[in-house]
Design an enzyme around this catalytic site. Structure first.
Site, PDB file in Angstrom:
ATOM      1  N   MET A  10       0.829  -1.202   0.000  1.00 20.63           N
ATOM      2  CA  MET A  10       0.000   0.000   0.000  1.00 20.63           C
ATOM      3  C   MET A  10       0.869   1.260   0.000  1.00 20.63           C
ATOM      4  SD  MET A  10      -2.640  -1.465   2.879  1.00 20.63           S
ATOM      5  CE  MET A  10      -1.298  -2.174   3.839  1.00 20.63           C
ATOM      6  N   GLN A  52     -10.864   3.052   0.848  1.00 16.85           N
ATOM      7  CA  GLN A  52     -10.502   4.373   1.362  1.00 16.85           C
ATOM      8  C   GLN A  52     -11.415   5.440   0.767  1.00 16.85           C
ATOM      9  OE1 GLN A  52      -6.403   4.808   0.168  1.00 16.85           O
ATOM     10  NE2 GLN A  52      -5.594   3.852   2.020  1.00 16.85           N
ATOM     11  N   THR A  83       2.336   1.622   5.840  1.00 20.25           N
ATOM     12  CA  THR A  83       1.664   2.766   5.244  1.00 20.25           C
ATOM     13  C   THR A  83       1.183   3.661   6.374  1.00 20.25           C
ATOM     14  OG1 THR A  83      -0.474   3.431   4.279  1.00 20.25           O
ATOM     15  CG2 THR A  83      -0.285   1.173   4.988  1.00 20.25           C
ATOM     16  N   ASN A  84       1.337   4.976   6.197  1.00 16.62           N
ATOM     17  CA  ASN A  84       0.828   5.907   7.203  1.00 16.62           C
ATOM     18  C   ASN A  84      -0.693   5.928   7.233  1.00 16.62           C
ATOM     19  OD1 ASN A  84       3.155   7.875   8.388  1.00 16.62           O
ATOM     20  ND2 ASN A  84       3.670   7.281   6.285  1.00 16.62           N
ATOM     21  N   THR A  85      -1.306   6.042   6.054  1.00 14.71           N
ATOM     22  CA  THR A  85      -2.751   6.229   5.978  1.00 14.71           C
ATOM     23  C   THR A  85      -3.518   5.120   6.679  1.00 14.71           C
ATOM     24  OG1 THR A  85      -2.590   7.476   3.904  1.00 14.71           O
ATOM     25  CG2 THR A  85      -4.704   6.441   4.402  1.00 14.71           C
ATOM     26  N   CYS A 196       3.798  10.036   4.364  1.00 15.22           N
ATOM     27  CA  CYS A 196       3.322   9.011   3.443  1.00 15.22           C
ATOM     28  C   CYS A 196       4.556   8.247   3.019  1.00 15.22           C
ATOM     29  CB  CYS A 196       2.609   9.616   2.238  1.00 15.22           C
ATOM     30  SG  CYS A 196       2.175   8.399   0.988  1.00 15.22           S
ATOM     31  N   GLU A 198       5.487   6.831   0.493  1.00 13.50           N
ATOM     32  CA  GLU A 198       6.018   7.060  -0.860  1.00 13.50           C
ATOM     33  C   GLU A 198       6.751   8.387  -1.009  1.00 13.50           C
ATOM     34  OE1 GLU A 198       3.279   3.843  -1.186  1.00 13.50           O
ATOM     35  OE2 GLU A 198       2.816   5.875  -0.527  1.00 13.50           O
TER      36      GLU A 198
END
Length: 230
Positions: A10, A52, A83-85, A196, A198
């Site tokens: 992710m 999401q 993943t942060n989210t 994030c 990425e």
């Protein structure tokens, strides 16, 4: 050495960074041919992104909780959500396993505090920047969290999903991020969290006038420290 469980995919672009960093860090600390003991379950991000966008966080949490159970069953002694989210569902995931969940927000906040910084800018997906689950975790560590204005948040989010998650890194997007960072610094940010996993494909320390905190690396460092504890 404990086995690190990774809930990844992710996106897989940042999960690949996790795998590289974990192995490099173990080699640096132990030397020779040492590498990280780890178990990775990589999900199909398209399915998670749909949930999401639809606000179906409960269902997304159920999926990641089931993945976490599988990672634990495969031998993981601790678990990371890569993943942060998706730390929005961290409590749901942690409740599904008997091994510790190493929270990315905690590792990041500790790194910020270790630098003596209290007022910090936060870049990430719109979910991370605009909802409370991540900002409140940072604030619980005594941090004052700033986010970009509406246009800045939209730009940061778009670049993540339309470029970085697809492995596309553009100089023009880097310059746009630098403008967003400059605006945060102008508001008093003493550092910037690359919130994030990425974003550090795009932004490094040399691109910012204040310290940046790359969450993928910080999470990996905390995981290796935990894995190598007696």
């Amino acid at each position: 050495m404990k086995t690190i469980g990774l809930i990844g995919g992710m996106s897989w672009e940042s999960s690949a960074e996790y795998y590289r960093l974990l192995n490099e860090l173990v080699r640096e600390r132990l030397g020779g041919l040492h590498s990280a003991r780890c178990v990775l379950h990589s999900v199909d991000f398209a399915e998670i992104e749909e949930l999401q966008s639809a606000g179906e966080w409960e269902r997304a949490g159920e999926i990641l909780a089931q993945v976490a159970k599988g990672v634990e069953a495969a031998g993981a002694d601790l678990v990371l959500i890569c993943t942060n989210t998706m730390h929005k569902v961290a409590d749901q995931v942690a409740a599904a396993v008997s091994v510790p969940l190493l929270h990315l927000g905690d590792a990041t906040a500790q790194a910020v505090r270790d630098r003596g910084i209290r007022r910090v800018g936060l870049l990430g997906t719109a979910f991370t920047m605009e909802q409370d689950f991540y900002r409140d975790r940072l604030r619980a560590h005594g941090l004052d969290v700033l986010t970009p204005d509406e246009a800045g948040r939209a730009l940061v989010h778009r670049v993540i999903y339309e470029e970085l998650c697809l492995g596309v890194v553009k100089d023009e997007s880097r310059r746009a991020y630098q403008d967003v960072i400059a605006a945060l610094v102008g508001e008093g940010a003493e550092g910037v969290i690359l919130g994030c996993t990425e974003i550090e494909l795009l932004i490094r320390q040399e691109h910012s006038p204040v310290p940046v905190f790359p969450t993928t690396r910080l999470h990996a460092e905390a995981a290796v420290t935990a894995a190598l504890e007696p």
